[in-house]
Design a protein around this motif. Sequence first.
Motif, PDB file in Angstrom:
ATOM      1  N   TYR A 225       0.854  -1.184  -0.051  1.00 22.58           N
ATOM      2  CA  TYR A 225       0.355  -0.055   0.382  1.00 22.58           C
ATOM      3  C   TYR A 225       0.989   0.839   0.306  1.00 22.58           C
ATOM      4  N   LEU A 226       2.110   1.280   1.065  1.00 19.14           N
ATOM      5  CA  LEU A 226       2.908   2.552   1.350  1.00 19.14           C
ATOM      6  C   LEU A 226       3.873   2.770   0.216  1.00 19.14           C
ATOM      7  N   SER A 227       4.019   1.935  -1.331  1.00 17.27           N
ATOM      8  CA  SER A 227       5.375   1.925  -1.708  1.00 17.27           C
ATOM      9  C   SER A 227       4.763   2.777  -3.309  1.00 17.27           C
ATOM     10  N   ARG A 228       5.773   3.587  -3.436  1.00 14.86           N
ATOM     11  CA  ARG A 228       5.440   4.629  -4.611  1.00 14.86           C
ATOM     12  C   ARG A 228       5.813   4.639  -5.791  1.00 14.86           C
ATOM     13  N   VAL A 229       6.921   4.121  -5.815  1.00 18.50           N
ATOM     14  CA  VAL A 229       8.106   3.680  -6.917  1.00 18.50           C
ATOM     15  C   VAL A 229       8.569   4.820  -7.453  1.00 18.50           C
ATOM     16  N   VAL A 230       7.628   5.724  -7.400  1.00 17.87           N
ATOM     17  CA  VAL A 230       8.647   6.908  -7.995  1.00 17.87           C
ATOM     18  C   VAL A 230       7.029   7.627  -7.317  1.00 17.87           C
ATOM     19  N   PHE A 231       8.029   8.777  -5.947  1.00 17.69           N
ATOM     20  CA  PHE A 231       6.989   9.960  -5.700  1.00 17.69           C
ATOM     21  C   PHE A 231       6.599  10.940  -6.590  1.00 17.69           C
ATOM     22  N   ASP A 232       5.465  11.358  -6.392  1.00 18.90           N
ATOM     23  CA  ASP A 232       5.066  12.579  -7.312  1.00 18.90           C
ATOM     24  C   ASP A 232       4.489  13.603  -5.687  1.00 18.90           C
ATOM     25  N   MET A 233       5.961  14.638  -5.505  1.00 17.65           N
ATOM     26  CA  MET A 233       5.401  15.810  -4.545  1.00 17.65           C
ATOM     27  C   MET A 233       5.511  17.333  -5.578  1.00 17.65           C
ATOM     28  N   LYS A 234       4.625  17.807  -5.463  1.00 16.66           N
ATOM     29  CA  LYS A 234       3.401  18.912  -6.642  1.00 16.66           C
ATOM     30  C   LYS A 234       4.109  19.270  -7.457  1.00 16.66           C
ATOM     31  N   LYS A 370      -0.284   6.736 -13.663  1.00 17.45           N
ATOM     32  CA  LYS A 370       0.485   7.107 -12.539  1.00 17.45           C
ATOM     33  C   LYS A 370       1.082   5.920 -13.185  1.00 17.45           C
ATOM     34  N   LEU A 371       0.994   5.428 -14.215  1.00 17.37           N
ATOM     35  CA  LEU A 371       2.275   3.924 -14.298  1.00 17.37           C
ATOM     36  C   LEU A 371       3.360   4.431 -15.677  1.00 17.37           C
ATOM     37  N   GLU A 372       2.203   5.746 -16.735  1.00 22.56           N
ATOM     38  CA  GLU A 372       2.449   6.395 -17.812  1.00 22.56           C
ATOM     39  C   GLU A 372       3.817   7.159 -17.063  1.00 22.56           C
ATOM     40  N   VAL A 373       3.618   7.842 -16.169  1.00 18.27           N
ATOM     41  CA  VAL A 373       4.494   8.691 -15.017  1.00 18.27           C
ATOM     42  C   VAL A 373       6.004   8.225 -15.379  1.00 18.27           C
ATOM     43  N   THR A 374       5.669   6.832 -14.476  1.00 18.89           N
ATOM     44  CA  THR A 374       6.408   5.868 -13.309  1.00 18.89           C
ATOM     45  C   THR A 374       7.380   5.623 -14.559  1.00 18.89           C
ATOM     46  N   GLU A 375       6.893   5.035 -15.504  1.00 18.73           N
ATOM     47  CA  GLU A 375       7.882   4.280 -16.370  1.00 18.73           C
ATOM     48  C   GLU A 375       9.134   4.985 -17.432  1.00 18.73           C
TER      49      GLU A 375
END
Length: 929
Positions: A225-234, A370-375
């Motif tokens: 649940y907590l894992s983001r893989v990539v953080f998106d902070m603002k 989210k997946l597209e941004v992560t990749e």
Amino acid sequence: DTLPYSIRVLFESSVRHCDGFLVKETDAMNILDWKTKQNHVEVPFCPARVVLQDFTGIPAMVDFAAMREAVRSAGGDPLKVNPACPTDLTVDHSLQIDFSKCAIQNAPNPGGGEQKPLARLSPLKPPLRKPPPCRGQSGCRGSCGAGEAGRGAGAFSAQIENTPILCPFHLQPVPEPETVLKNQEMEFGRNRERLQFFKWSSKVFENISIIPPETGMAHQVNLEYLSRVVFDMKDFLHPDSVVGTDSHTTMVNGLGILGWGVGGIETEAVMLGMPLTLTLPEVVGCELTGTVSPFATSIDIVLSITKHLRQADVAGKFVEFFGNGVSQLSVADRTTIANMCPEYGAILSFFPVDNVTLKHLKHAGFDNAKLEVTEAYLKAVKLFRNDESSSREPEYSQVVQVSLSSIVPYVSGPKRSQDRVAVSNMKSDFQACLNEKSGVKGFQIAAEKQNDIVPVQYEGSEYKLSHGCVVIAAVISCTNNCNPSVMLAAGLLAKKAVEAGLAVKPYIRTSLSPGSGMVTHYLSSSGVLPYLSKLGFEVVGYGCSTCVGNTAPLPEAIRNAIKQGEIIACGVLSGTKNFEGRLCDCVRANYLASPPLVVAYAIAGTVRIDFDSEPLGTGFDGKSIYLRDIWPTRQELHTVEEECVISSMFRELKEKMEKGNKRWNLLEAPESTLFPWDLKSTYIRCPSFFDKLAKEAVPPQAIENAHVLLFLGDSVTTDHISPAGSIARSSAAAKYLTSKGLTPREFNSYGARRGNDAVMTRGTFANIKLLNKFIGKPAPKTVHFPTGQTLDVFEAAELYQKEGIPVIILAGKKYGLGSSRDWAAKGPFLLGVKAVLAESYEKVHRSQLIGIGIAPLQFRPGENPSTLGLTGREQFSILFPPDLSPRMTLDIKTSTGKVFSVIALFENNMEITLYKNGGSLNFVARRFL
């Protein structure tokens, strides 16, 4: 391009956090020059987030509450005191088993008379003599003896629903068992003060999230649940990374998230916005090549890779996986391998994000955006691993090669679990066992009798028994077989077998005993449960059964035939115990195997089979069916696992997280900026770490005429230093709690009382195995030299403090070994310890001493108390110069006139700054001022 992926994460963090003080430009350049600087320099690392469990989380949050109090008292704004690093605290360590319910049969009775099931629902007591009737307390819809008939276990397979909780009396779905409710009620009652404090913390502190009880275990919640893989902070992107106080934190490396476990003080420092310091590590590249054998299970793969890494000496290093074999491992496989770091000593085992990871994240609930941004992000910063063989691999400190093709399935037996036999050699190995003399493997069967056949009539048909015939086959989902893929493999194999026309002989005692209702849930939702039932593998209950000898008696005709023909009959099970005669007195050969192999041997009816060249049986069309024809491929397993197991688990956890739970939601807690300390509380107390907090740090004070509190030897562990487990009735902590009106039943544990410094300080050095040279035998005692009294360590320290006498500790080699514990440093500090003088230190514990304000001093090479003629009864004086520098030599003077030199074991200027401030807590508190 040549840096290992894990080092690239360290590098990105150093660039992003470079401020010229905590993280310097030279730190980033050292990481970039990893190839030549590894093992030679210390570098800072600022993880993206922190994960705590409640035992280690409560002292951290108590410190934050105390810091708010101290900042307010010093004229600052307490609202500024918040975790600087996003922190998640999971309350998962406070559950105790006060009530239990076991759906098991009576004591082992191999091959004996009728056995009746035993069920129990009560505070833990000796087993009941009679099975009590189902009282309908949990909404069970099964037959309760006086109720409807025909609704019992026999109707289970037809009526199973997609629910992980079933009545152990009738295996019928129920809303929630009474045992769970009762244990949860006890948990909330026993830990009410702690839980109210956590809820207050969640209301008033920014950047902290509290995951309430009954949600899940810290490492699972972190992974699922907590894992983001990539953080998106603002709209600012950066890699996810984590440190945690749970030893299972390393699991997240299987998701491409850099993370490992650290001690409580380091965790608090990160929460306060300070970096971790680590020696730039070696990175061992583990190259996975070849193709996994179609018959090798996930368990085979994980254990084989673990074995290779254990032999490769990777202790204290990063491990990173690469090669064309990596894509054959599911995320479940990867996280299991990463979780086993303690088994082979690595700091972490990193699997860079690849297409397999992205596919998993989709099933885990990541939306397409989210997946597209992560990749896109990971590819842009070169943190995405390309599956193509043409892609350039990083350079590593050393490379360990593991050929997946060499990993073959094994079984263990026929008498001991340590006797492993490759499945491909099973037929010849069993033949050798028949020939060998009676012993750990042999049965000593005369050559002329090895091919004997005994005909037997059973249920109107004739069958033939021979040496190696399978008469018990049990699929058990316990311990080493709780990985979803191996249970699903058994189900998919059963499905293909039934569809091909194969069956299991009716005299074979088959059973399916899932480790939990969740196993039944995913076997049902994946559609394989009816096929297992068709082959005779019906769900029999949730508890230890076959492997403890609780097997129903074999049919009398079969028993008689085995005994009369002196047949070496076999049992095959996926449990952990297989001693001769354990399953049944007439079954002498027992093999441990993976769940799908249990089903395969049950279909074959014998262990004397070569699966490569001999068929399991004949199909509907009269053609021979081989094991390879019905064995599920890894791709099939991964697909079913992701779609039926992963999606369901993540969906359920997300619902729990969003809804919370009723008890937590109704729990009242204050909302004031400062915590309203209850002076009567024995769980939560304001600690004294900030009692002398001033806006400016005071230069290090000389230690004058210090007595030795403890004179210790080599390998003193954090278990010796820091309290853990139950509170002994004769201990100083017990005396304190008794003085507060508590009875021994109400003491709870040291872990539960980590928020009370009075209990934890009294528990410091309270281990009964502590060997103090002043005492001469293991005991939590010491000598108070001004009076000559032998006292509890706490009582002696308390007297020294009242007299205004500082104390130090003398120790041998490897002081502070073992798991990292914050109270292993906090406890001695509150006992008044100003310095530890040892021959050598465990690295993490040394940094923890500095982090709390205790000076770590080290004897010069070749010197120790013995060579210097120290008895420990002297008084010691130590002067710290204003220009204290890393690894500076200091002089110590004793009351006997002896002078000797020691090394001030500060490794860098940051550590000296922390020490001058009285530790990291006071350093950060001053920043808030």
